[in-house]
Design an enzyme around this catalytic site. Structure first.
Site, PDB file in Angstrom:
ATOM      1  N   CYS A 229       0.857  -1.186   0.000  1.00  0.00           N
ATOM      2  CA  CYS A 229       0.000   0.000   0.000  1.00  0.00           C
ATOM      3  C   CYS A 229       0.898   1.243   0.000  1.00  0.00           C
ATOM      4  CB  CYS A 229      -0.907   0.004   1.231  1.00  0.00           C
ATOM      5  SG  CYS A 229      -1.882   1.524   1.383  1.00  0.00           S
TER       6      CYS A 229
ATOM      7  N   LEU B 207       1.483 -14.656 -24.514  1.00  0.00           N
ATOM      8  CA  LEU B 207       2.404 -14.250 -23.453  1.00  0.00           C
ATOM      9  C   LEU B 207       3.277 -15.423 -23.025  1.00  0.00           C
ATOM     10  CD1 LEU B 207      -0.104 -12.230 -21.269  1.00  0.00           C
ATOM     11  CD2 LEU B 207       1.692 -11.293 -22.732  1.00  0.00           C
ATOM     12  N   GLU B 208       4.549 -15.180 -22.844  1.00  0.00           N
ATOM     13  CA  GLU B 208       5.470 -16.188 -22.329  1.00  0.00           C
ATOM     14  C   GLU B 208       5.352 -16.171 -20.806  1.00  0.00           C
ATOM     15  OE1 GLU B 208       8.570 -18.275 -20.819  1.00  0.00           O
ATOM     16  OE2 GLU B 208       8.764 -16.100 -20.671  1.00  0.00           O
ATOM     17  N   LEU B 209       5.041 -17.306 -20.204  1.00  0.00           N
ATOM     18  CA  LEU B 209       4.664 -17.357 -18.792  1.00  0.00           C
ATOM     19  C   LEU B 209       5.791 -16.986 -17.836  1.00  0.00           C
ATOM     20  CD1 LEU B 209       2.314 -20.463 -18.728  1.00  0.00           C
ATOM     21  CD2 LEU B 209       1.729 -18.037 -18.832  1.00  0.00           C
TER      22      LEU B 209
ATOM     23  N   GLU C  24      -6.267  -0.917  -7.386  1.00  0.00           N
ATOM     24  CA  GLU C  24      -6.961  -0.565  -8.628  1.00  0.00           C
ATOM     25  C   GLU C  24      -5.953  -0.259  -9.732  1.00  0.00           C
ATOM     26  OE1 GLU C  24      -9.467   0.426  -5.069  1.00  0.00           O
ATOM     27  OE2 GLU C  24      -7.385   0.757  -5.621  1.00  0.00           O
TER      28      GLU C  24
ATOM     29  N   ASP D  49      -0.049  -5.975   0.596  1.00  0.00           N
ATOM     30  CA  ASP D  49      -1.327  -6.408   0.040  1.00  0.00           C
ATOM     31  C   ASP D  49      -1.109  -7.769  -0.594  1.00  0.00           C
ATOM     32  OD1 ASP D  49      -2.974  -4.198   0.634  1.00  0.00           O
ATOM     33  OD2 ASP D  49      -2.164  -3.080  -1.062  1.00  0.00           O
TER      34      ASP D  49
END
Length: 182
Positions: free
Chosen positions: A93, A115-117, A135, A100
């Protein structure tokens, strides 16, 4: 304690001793309150101190952070969905500095690139010590996924663990609805 004259005298001495002990305890408590730390005598039903409000510095925290590129590879098939979960996502935070914890779920339909993991994992790991609002995390991940893979559509969902009794779920989708700023 006996009865009669002798018992009355014993009872008087007994209660006189109790009264003296009570007055000594009251004097000790009064003396202790003069030198005891103030937090020792706070009451639970007093209102909490109101902290300063969030500022634009808090709101923008982490948005300008530099992240590694999310690598991609050529997609071989059209029209399917990929779902990726990070069940141990962590960040910080920007106001309190408290951690968090949450689950980040990425759903997307690849167009020409997937996407390559491993690089996605390294990218998400960069949030670990970054002060950024939940957010903003979800929206920043979505924008970076779209920038690197250019999917047909994408959705990022962040389900953050309760802190102070409140949990948060944030969902961002691409393409963005018309008329939204940024």
């Amino acid at each position: 304690m006996g009865t009669g004259v002798e018992g009355t005298s014993t009872r008087r001495r007994y209660f006189a001793g109790i009264r003296k002990l009570c007055s000594l305890l009251e004097a000790a408590a009064a003396l202790w309150s003069l030198c005891a730390p103030p937090f020792m005598f706070t009451r639970y039903n007093k209102p909490m101190h109101k902290q300063s409000r969030y500022t634009s510095v808090h709101a923008e925290a982490g948005l300008d952070a530099k992240f590694p590129e999310i690598e991609t590879w050529p997609n071989q098939f059209p029209g399917y969905e990929i779902v990726i979960d990070d069940p141990e996502f962590t960040s910080v935070c920007p106001k309190t500095g408290l951690p968090d914890f949450g689950v980040i779920t990425l759903r997307y339909m690849p167009d020409k690139r997937c996407l390559e993991l491993k690089s996605l994992k390294e990218y998400l790991y960069c949030y670990r010590n970054l002060g950024i609002f939940q957010e903003n995390i979800v929206n920043r991940v979505l924008e970076d996924v779209v920038r690197w893979s250019k999917p047909v559509w994408a959705e990022v969902k962040g389900e953050f663990r309760p802190r102070g009794g409140i949990s948060t779920t944030v969902i961002a989708r691409w393409p963005r609805p018309e008329g939204n700023r940024r």
